[in-house]
Each structure stands twice: as C-alpha cells, then as structure tokens.
Motif scaffolding. Sequence first.
Motif, PDB file in Angstrom:
ATOM      1  N   GLU A 166      32.932 -68.059  22.434  1.00 42.74           N
ATOM      2  CA  GLU A 166      33.542 -66.805  21.922  1.00 42.74           C
ATOM      3  C   GLU A 166      32.364 -66.279  22.628  1.00 42.74           C
ATOM      4  O   GLU A 166      31.927 -64.543  22.370  1.00 42.74           O
ATOM      5  CB  GLU A 166      32.785 -68.004  19.828  1.00 42.74           C
ATOM      6  N   VAL A 167      30.720 -67.077  22.700  1.00 43.22           N
ATOM      7  CA  VAL A 167      29.962 -66.419  23.256  1.00 43.22           C
ATOM      8  C   VAL A 167      30.030 -65.688  24.672  1.00 43.22           C
ATOM      9  O   VAL A 167      29.676 -64.060  24.690  1.00 43.22           O
ATOM     10  CB  VAL A 167      29.011 -67.266  23.822  1.00 43.22           C
ATOM     11  N   ARG A 168      30.982 -66.256  25.610  1.00 42.92           N
ATOM     12  CA  ARG A 168      31.408 -65.297  26.166  1.00 42.92           C
ATOM     13  C   ARG A 168      32.162 -64.539  25.994  1.00 42.92           C
ATOM     14  O   ARG A 168      32.187 -63.395  26.961  1.00 42.92           O
ATOM     15  CB  ARG A 168      32.397 -65.714  27.815  1.00 42.92           C
ATOM     16  N   GLN A 169      33.052 -63.526  25.282  1.00 46.33           N
ATOM     17  CA  GLN A 169      33.920 -62.912  25.001  1.00 46.33           C
ATOM     18  C   GLN A 169      32.753 -62.138  23.646  1.00 46.33           C
ATOM     19  O   GLN A 169      32.535 -60.766  24.531  1.00 46.33           O
ATOM     20  CB  GLN A 169      34.907 -63.207  23.651  1.00 46.33           C
ATOM     21  N   ALA A 170      31.647 -62.483  23.631  1.00 45.73           N
ATOM     22  CA  ALA A 170      30.822 -61.534  22.706  1.00 45.73           C
ATOM     23  C   ALA A 170      30.047 -61.033  24.003  1.00 45.73           C
ATOM     24  O   ALA A 170      29.936 -59.638  24.325  1.00 45.73           O
ATOM     25  CB  ALA A 170      30.120 -62.453  21.802  1.00 45.73           C
ATOM     26  N   LEU A 171      29.903 -61.761  24.860  1.00 46.40           N
ATOM     27  CA  LEU A 171      28.815 -61.312  25.711  1.00 46.40           C
ATOM     28  C   LEU A 171      30.093 -59.765  26.168  1.00 46.40           C
ATOM     29  O   LEU A 171      29.879 -58.672  26.884  1.00 46.40           O
ATOM     30  CB  LEU A 171      28.596 -61.815  27.327  1.00 46.40           C
ATOM     31  N   ARG A 172      31.472 -59.667  26.880  1.00 47.44           N
ATOM     32  CA  ARG A 172      31.984 -59.617  27.922  1.00 47.44           C
ATOM     33  C   ARG A 172      32.122 -57.553  26.888  1.00 47.44           C
ATOM     34  O   ARG A 172      32.654 -56.912  27.313  1.00 47.44           O
ATOM     35  CB  ARG A 172      33.122 -59.974  27.934  1.00 47.44           C
ATOM     36  N   GLU A 173      31.919 -58.109  25.342  1.00 46.16           N
ATOM     37  CA  GLU A 173      32.788 -57.067  24.810  1.00 46.16           C
ATOM     38  C   GLU A 173      31.240 -56.193  24.774  1.00 46.16           C
ATOM     39  O   GLU A 173      31.447 -55.125  24.325  1.00 46.16           O
ATOM     40  CB  GLU A 173      32.518 -57.752  23.344  1.00 46.16           C
ATOM     41  N   HIS A 174      30.114 -56.230  25.139  1.00 48.03           N
ATOM     42  CA  HIS A 174      29.028 -55.625  25.000  1.00 48.03           C
ATOM     43  C   HIS A 174      29.082 -54.709  26.695  1.00 48.03           C
ATOM     44  O   HIS A 174      29.031 -54.046  26.278  1.00 48.03           O
ATOM     45  CB  HIS A 174      27.884 -57.012  25.494  1.00 48.03           C
ATOM     46  N   VAL A 175      29.250 -55.054  27.475  1.00 51.07           N
ATOM     47  CA  VAL A 175      29.686 -54.801  28.441  1.00 51.07           C
ATOM     48  C   VAL A 175      30.830 -53.628  28.658  1.00 51.07           C
ATOM     49  O   VAL A 175      30.474 -52.782  28.722  1.00 51.07           O
ATOM     50  CB  VAL A 175      29.999 -55.535  29.863  1.00 51.07           C
ATOM     51  N   GLU A 176      31.896 -53.737  27.599  1.00 48.51           N
ATOM     52  CA  GLU A 176      32.859 -52.929  27.322  1.00 48.51           C
ATOM     53  C   GLU A 176      32.156 -51.697  26.639  1.00 48.51           C
ATOM     54  O   GLU A 176      32.316 -50.442  26.850  1.00 48.51           O
ATOM     55  CB  GLU A 176      33.922 -53.386  26.596  1.00 48.51           C
ATOM     56  N   ARG A 177      31.395 -52.051  25.936  1.00 52.15           N
ATOM     57  CA  ARG A 177      30.796 -51.070  24.720  1.00 52.15           C
ATOM     58  C   ARG A 177      29.857 -49.709  25.586  1.00 52.15           C
ATOM     59  O   ARG A 177      29.929 -48.726  25.563  1.00 52.15           O
ATOM     60  CB  ARG A 177      30.211 -51.683  23.464  1.00 52.15           C
TER      61      ARG A 177
END
Length: 555
Positions: free
Chosen positions: A122-133
């Motif tokens: 879930e942490v890695r997913q959150a980091l990836r979403e930051h980049v996409e946003r």
Amino acid sequence: MAGEGSASLPTEQSRIFPETRRESFKRQFSEAADERVQNKLGSKMKFSEGVIFMMNSLTGLSVLTFPYGFAQAGILLGALIILASMIISFMTATFMCEALTIANALEYEEAEKQVLEEQPTEVRQALREHVERVSQEEVHSLRKKLLEDNATPTSGFRGKTVQFFQAENRIKNPEREFKIRERVELGAVGERVLKEGRADKIIAAGIYVMILVFTYGTVSALVVTVNQSMAHTILGAASLLGYPEPDEDQVYTCCVVAVFFITLPLCFKNLQNTKKFTVVIMWCRFLAIAILLTVGVCKSIERLQEEGLEAIRIPLWRPSGFVAVFGNSVWLCGIHHYLPSMISPLEEQTKAPKVIITAFSSIYLLIISICGTALVAWEEERWTKCSSMPGGHYCKIQPLYNLNFSPLSLAGGAVALFLLAYPTMAIASIPIAAITTRNTMGQWLGVKPADPESPYTFSNVGLTMAVLTPPFTVALITTDVQAVIQYVGGYAGLSVSFLCPMILLIRCRQKLNLKKEFDVDRPLKSAFANRIGYTAVTLLYLLALYMVTKRLFFS
C-alpha cells in the motif's frame, strides 16, 4: 536552493512526495545506509583536536627538510612556493572533501532503493500514485532537472517512482544523503565512480599507481630519515660518552638492517590501539620543533649582535633551487590520501575546510619562522658538516635540519641527542605507512585482506615484502632524502595532490548528475569546483610539471 533555476523546483507546499518529510522514512534510509558501512569512522573529534592532529601530520619530515630547500631557493622564493602550493592544495582538498560526501551519497541511494522496495504494497502504491498525479498536473521541474541525463524512466515502481522519489529526497534532505558515514579512501572513491568503460578503468588504475608511488616514496623517505637520524644519534652518544667514534657508514648500514627486522613483524600486528603512543610522539615532536625554533632564534640574535645586520647575507631569490622547495611543499601539502581519515571523524563535518586552512596557516608561519632563523644562524658557516661532539663547530644547513644541532652543548649534550634522535620516533610510522601501501595495493589487485587473527597468509606476507623491500633497498643505496622527496614529490605527489581530487570530483558529480544548473545545497560543496577553479588547478599542475622536469633533467 543552489544553482540556476532553483526557484522552479517544488516548494514545501508542492512536494511530490510528502514522505520525504516523514521522519520514520528518513530514519529508515539513514539506518540502512549505516548498515552498508564497511570502514567505520571511530571516535569523534572536536574542531581543535582535528587541527592538532592535522598539524601533527604536517609537521613530520617537512619541517626538517625545508631549511635546506630555502638555502637553495632563497627565502622569498621559498615562501612564495609554499604559499602557492598551500592555496592549490587547499582548493583540491575541498574537491576531495566533496567527492567523499558524494561517494557516501552513492551508498545512501543504494540503501534508499532497498528500503523503498521493501515497503508494504500500500505504501508503494501511494508513492506511485503521487508520481501519476504530478504528471497529470504537468509539474515537470524536478524530473527535468535531476533526471535530465537519464534514459526515460521505465514504468512501474522500480522505474520512475524510485528515481523521482530519490531526486526529491536529495533536494529536501541533502544533509542526510551527503553525510560522511564511511571513510572512503581516495582509490576506493575512484573505484566507485570510474567503472563505466575502458577509459574510466584506465584512469582508476592510473590513480592507484600514483597513490602507490607516492606512498612508496613516503615509506622510503621515512626509512632514510629514521636510519640517518639513528646513526647520528649513536655517533653523538659515543662522542658524548668518550668512546672512539665508530665508522659512520657501518653504523648506518646496521641501523637499516635492524629497523627492517623491527618493522617487519609490526606490519602484521593490530596497530589500531596506538592512540596514546601517537599522542606521546606528537607532543615530543612539538617539543623538538619548539627547541629547533628557540635555538635558531637565539643563534640568530647572537650572530646579529656579533656581526651586525649589514654582515648578514640571506639568499632571497634563487630559481635554480625551485625543485628543492617545491618537492618539499608537495610532500607537506599532499595530505589528500589521508583526508578521509582526518576529516570523517569530525563532530561538525562541515568545518573540515576550516580545519584544513587553520592547520595550513599555522604550519606556514611556523615553517617561515624556522627557515628564516636557520638562514640567519647557519647559512654562512664554513663547515659543510657539523661536529658530532657537543660544543664543537657548527656547519651549513644540512639536508635534515636536526643534524645542525649535534654541537649543541645544552644539558651536557642531552638536548642535542634529543634533537638528533627525535626523527627516529617516526619508526612507529613506518609500519602504518607500509600497511596503508599494502592495503592500497591489495585493493587494486583484488587481493582479499587477511584475517587480523591469522595475518601470515601467503598473499599478505608477499604483499608486505613487496612494500618493505624497495624502501629499505633505497635506504642502503642512498642517504639523500632530498632526492627521494624531489623525484617522488615532484611527480607522484603532485598528481595525487592536484590532479586526482579534481578528476574524482568531476566524475562524482557526473555520477549523481550534479550539474551547475540543477545542483542542490549540500554539506562540504566546494566553492572552487567550477570552470575557473578546474582551469587554475590544471594550468598550475602543468606549469609545475614542466618546471620540475626542466630542473631535474635539463639543467
């Protein structure tokens, strides 16, 4: 932020990753980086301790060899050469300090990748979403400025997410990433940043060769100095006790053999617990230097009173003696391969440049004082060699300045014996210098270090003999320590002090893509690491190389 375009980088409010502000994340990175350390820093040093220990390193052989160099070059030229050497050496020392922080940063970023990849899903997913946003919002400054030279980041967490996170964390937390956690020696820094292609590997090998030649020269100079001083001490003691004076050459040869068999077993011992002994030697050295200066001042005043100022002829400017001072200057200032051990343990590592410049300034004033009084006191003596008998005749300035004090009759000749003997204390430095050379050679050749509990392996014994045999052979052939200093210092020492730090810093900056237009504020960033600084160092290096070669081979 440092560098052009800093204002376009994300502000505190526009962070891509809020996690770069989270202490728990930053603590994990630091702990992981600490775990990767192989060469630990050891006990911490205060600013004053750092200055004292650096001065101790600077006041070794050079204090004894500079007066002879000044007699050859003149006091004005000599003072100018030392000053110029110290300025350039200080500049390149700041190069070395910055390169050391970048070498540590490379390990930090490897630890950072490891920690990021070990995060929960879930942490890695959150980091990836930051980049996409951020990508959707078209905020590109961070990616452009710190990833400009990289290939297009691959998709997925391992690709652009990790790269973008590291880029922002470097900007937001440089004091953690560029902290010196490990003593990375000069050659090892080259190994970390010079491995991309054949040209890099050739340069890395060249750096190792220059370091080895310089350290071999250091061992050779130590061996010659120790044995020459030991032999003169024995001769002085024999005269003082009323015994017939033995043959000087035979005494010297016996000293060389004896010192070899004393040094050899010490090269297989653990010398890490010699701090108290080192401190005692350091204070003995400072005491001896104080006596040298005091006696020189007294002799100068005595001569001025007897002969008058108009009778004193001090050489001012003798270009033919350039190498005699320059070789010594390089030897004095060539501390770059020792800098990791000197500055890494500082409590406040950002004060490393101040430690260096304070030590350099103090030693400069000390050397000028010693050489000036030496020239006034002994330059016009008619004897080429001093009497070994206390109360006997003095002589012209000797290649090792302490040999000028054998006729000193203070305390029944005991002070003279102390001054003659004090360089022999450097016998404790021979194993340390030899071990440093052996370890550098082993690292370059890929030879695994021996277990401290079982040091007598075939490779360890072979490398030790390869290190010790040449310097002791040199000592049997010649007692001319000035020749060793001029040739080794004028070439290998010059390259290690001027050229190697500049090359390493340039490649270190390239390795982390720290170009001027998107660099970041960070500890120990050199103020001289720019086109002007690089050009000045290169031109002075080539000029010095030309003058050394001309003087040694074509005059």
